[in-house]
Every structure is written in C-alpha cells, then in structure tokens.
Design an enzyme around this catalytic site. Sequence first.
Site, PDB file in Angstrom:
ATOM      1  N   LYS A  14       0.820  -1.280   0.161  1.00 57.42           N
ATOM      2  CA  LYS A  14       0.102   0.072  -0.012  1.00 57.42           C
ATOM      3  C   LYS A  14       0.971   1.201  -0.074  1.00 57.42           C
ATOM      4  O   LYS A  14       2.075   1.264   0.371  1.00 57.42           O
ATOM      5  CB  LYS A  14      -0.822   0.151   1.206  1.00 57.42           C
ATOM      6  CG  LYS A  14      -0.116  -0.086   2.685  1.00 57.42           C
ATOM      7  CD  LYS A  14       0.210   1.537   2.961  1.00 57.42           C
ATOM      8  CE  LYS A  14       0.948   1.104   4.481  1.00 57.42           C
ATOM      9  NZ  LYS A  14       1.662   2.414   4.862  1.00 57.42           N
ATOM     10  N   ASP A 155      -2.387  -1.786  10.213  1.00 56.51           N
ATOM     11  CA  ASP A 155      -2.478  -1.912   8.823  1.00 56.51           C
ATOM     12  C   ASP A 155      -2.490  -3.341   8.035  1.00 56.51           C
ATOM     13  O   ASP A 155      -2.713  -3.551   6.945  1.00 56.51           O
ATOM     14  CB  ASP A 155      -0.936  -1.630   8.338  1.00 56.51           C
ATOM     15  CG  ASP A 155      -0.755  -0.017   8.439  1.00 56.51           C
ATOM     16  OD1 ASP A 155      -1.604   0.710   8.969  1.00 56.51           O
ATOM     17  OD2 ASP A 155       0.425   0.496   8.107  1.00 56.51           O
TER      18      ASP A 155
HETATM   19  O1  C5P Z   1      -0.676  -1.444  14.855  1.00 54.05           O
HETATM   20  P1  C5P Z   1       0.789  -1.630  14.759  1.00 54.05           P
HETATM   21  O2  C5P Z   1       1.229  -2.822  15.700  1.00 54.05           O
HETATM   22  O3  C5P Z   1       1.079  -2.150  13.215  1.00 54.05           O
HETATM   23  O4  C5P Z   1       1.626  -0.118  15.225  1.00 54.05           O
HETATM   24  C1  C5P Z   1       2.903  -0.434  15.105  1.00 54.05           C
HETATM   25  C2  C5P Z   1       3.442   0.961  15.852  1.00 54.05           C
HETATM   26  O5  C5P Z   1       2.955   2.330  15.136  1.00 54.05           O
HETATM   27  C3  C5P Z   1       2.495   1.215  17.164  1.00 54.05           C
HETATM   28  O6  C5P Z   1       3.308   0.457  18.202  1.00 54.05           O
HETATM   29  C4  C5P Z   1       2.699   2.654  17.384  1.00 54.05           C
HETATM   30  O7  C5P Z   1       3.944   3.009  17.970  1.00 54.05           O
HETATM   31  C5  C5P Z   1       2.388   3.002  16.068  1.00 54.05           C
HETATM   32  N1  C5P Z   1       1.083   3.487  15.688  1.00 54.05           N
HETATM   33  C6  C5P Z   1       0.478   4.505  16.189  1.00 54.05           C
HETATM   34  N2  C5P Z   1      -0.707   5.183  15.968  1.00 54.05           N
HETATM   35  C7  C5P Z   1      -1.318   4.104  14.985  1.00 54.05           C
HETATM   36  C8  C5P Z   1      -0.974   2.865  14.257  1.00 54.05           C
HETATM   37  C9  C5P Z   1       0.459   2.743  14.678  1.00 54.05           C
HETATM   38  O8  C5P Z   1       1.041   5.302  17.043  1.00 54.05           O
HETATM   39  N3  C5P Z   1      -2.741   4.589  14.679  1.00 54.05           N
END
Ligand code: C5P
Length: 319
Positions: A14, A155
């Site tokens: 993406k 994501d």
């Molecule tokens: O959800 P995921 O584990 O992929 O997110 C990775 C990191 O990206 C999270 O630990 C956070 O630090 C950051 N993040 C965030 N806000 C979001 C998505 C991700 O701060 N909406």
Amino acid sequence: MTAITAVTVRAPAKVNLLLAVGPVREDGYHDLVNVFHAVSLFDEVTVRRAEPGPAGAAETAIEVHAAAGGLDAHLAEVPRDGSNLAARAARLVAREAGLSEEPVRIRIDKAIPVAGGMAGGSADAAAALLACDALFGAGLDAAALQALAAELGSDVPFPLLGGTAVGTGRGEVLDPVPARGRFHWVFALSEDGLSTPAVFGEYDRLRPDAPQPRGDASLTTALGAGDPSALAAALRNDLEPAALSLRPDLARTLDVGRQAGALAGIVSGSGPTCAFLAPDADGAAEVSAALEKSGACERALTAYGDVPGAHIVDGPASR
Ligand code: C5P
C-alpha cells in the site's frame, strides 16, 4: 475428497494517499484518517501442513525468499520464528477453527520492500489469514477475517480488502473509496529502514499540539474522477516532517523525483520509501530512471494502483 495440503495467497503493498495524524492517545496509538491505496507490488505466502515433530511439538517454520525482481535488502531482518506476523496469523486462525496445535510451514516470496512504509509485513499477515482459513477449512467470513487482522496490527485489515479505502480509529476501521482508472507510481527504496514507533514518537515531539485528524473531500473527488493532477495536489502525509527529521537525506530523493516530472512526491507512510505519482506509465518510467541514475535511492520500482486485495492464487478457490 483429498485434504488440501498447501494454499498460496498473493497480497498487495500500500501507499498512503492521506495520512492525517491526531495527538497520541492513552493507549499509545494515534487516531488517524488514513487513505490506503493498494499498488501492484505483491508478496506471495504459501502455507503447508507440516508433520508434528518427534515430541508432537507444533513448530511453525518460516522461509523467506526474494520474489523474482524483488529486493534482497533487509530480507535477513524478517523474523523466522513464531513472532513473524504471518505465524501469528496462522495461530489466530487455528484458534478460531478450534484447532489447538496446527503445525504449518510458511514460505514468503517477497516483492514488497522490508521496513519500507509499504506494509509488507501486514500484507504477509493478511495473506496468511486467508491461506490458513482455506487450509484449515475454518470457514471465516470477511468480517471475521477483518477482526483477526485488526488484532494483528493497524495496517493488516487493508491488504485483505485492497482497492482504495479510508481507515479511521488507529487505521483499522475501513470504508472503501471508489477510484477510477489506473494511477502510475514510482517508489524510491532506501537502504536503511525506519521504525514506525520511532517516526510516530518524532511526530509527537514535533507536533505536541496535533489537531484531531480530518479527511479531505478533494482527495475523494480526484480518485472518483481518475485525475492524477488533482490527486497529486491532494496527497498529504503528516508523518513526513518526522520521517525527514530522522532521515534528512530523503529531502534530496523527493527533490530528484519531482524534478524528473513527478506530479507529486511524498514519504510513504512512516517511510523511508518515497512515493511519486506520475502522469502516466511513460512518465513513471522516466522518474524511475532519473531516481536510479541520481543515486538518491537504493532502487526505484514502478507500480500502478489500485489493485484488488489478498486472493488465493493456488489452492481450493483457484481451481
Ligand atoms: O498496530 P501496529 O502494531 O502495526 O503499530 C505499530 C506501531 O505504530 C505502534 O506500536 C505505534 O507506535 C504506532 N502507531 C500509532 N498509531 C497508529 C498506528 C500505529 O502510534 N494509529
């Protein structure tokens, strides 16, 4: 009926057309308005049933290969153990199917850059969810798969859906947006990765007063009209200043692509990949050649969007 022994699923990368980032929440995440656009770079994930080990242990084994034309860089950083998002996806589907121990072997053929801000790990997790659903005969519907995807990461739901979609909440609540025609992109890949939490942390430092994130009607209109110039004018990534603060050299990459005729250049997601929107396929080839010649990136790839989400290419539904 013979039991299915292997399923292969293809899932897209993406690019974020709009990434509006609000203030940090109590749970450490940020509220987003995140317009995802699936592009024609695909990882393929093959999941096979494995024999239990001598002690009956259900070990998941993971192999990672560069897809034809893919990049070797950073492949070594992809976890080969149960912490890989694809292995976690397999465990979640086994749990939903009521299987306590289901040893599988997972092969990932990577064309999506690792740690590039293009959600390659999330695409692999989405592909593994779909492959395991078919392999285990779990019979999960789209809503159940989306819920498991959101458990795995913010994501992960999007590559299941594909196309173009606006994500709200932490990015996992998706609403499809119609896009007409084909948009042509160039991606400038960087040798060094950027950590997503580090980029969000830098955003908090730079924008302690971040407003609530909002969508942009001009982006939706440009997508519906299939108008690349209007889309270029509407592209926006709030994380870009944070990515540039951690990687000031990316400013030159953006500059080279824009000078070479791109309608717009932005950092993709949390970077360090830079995404350029070109007027057409020939324009994309020119921007790509200029970026490679300049040495301002490790490698440049062309792709188009949008494309469909994760789908089975070898297994029950492809027969
Ligand atoms: O959800 P995921 O584990 O992929 O997110 C990775 C990191 O990206 C999270 O630990 C956070 O630090 C950051 N993040 C965030 N806000 C979001 C998505 C991700 O701060 N909406």
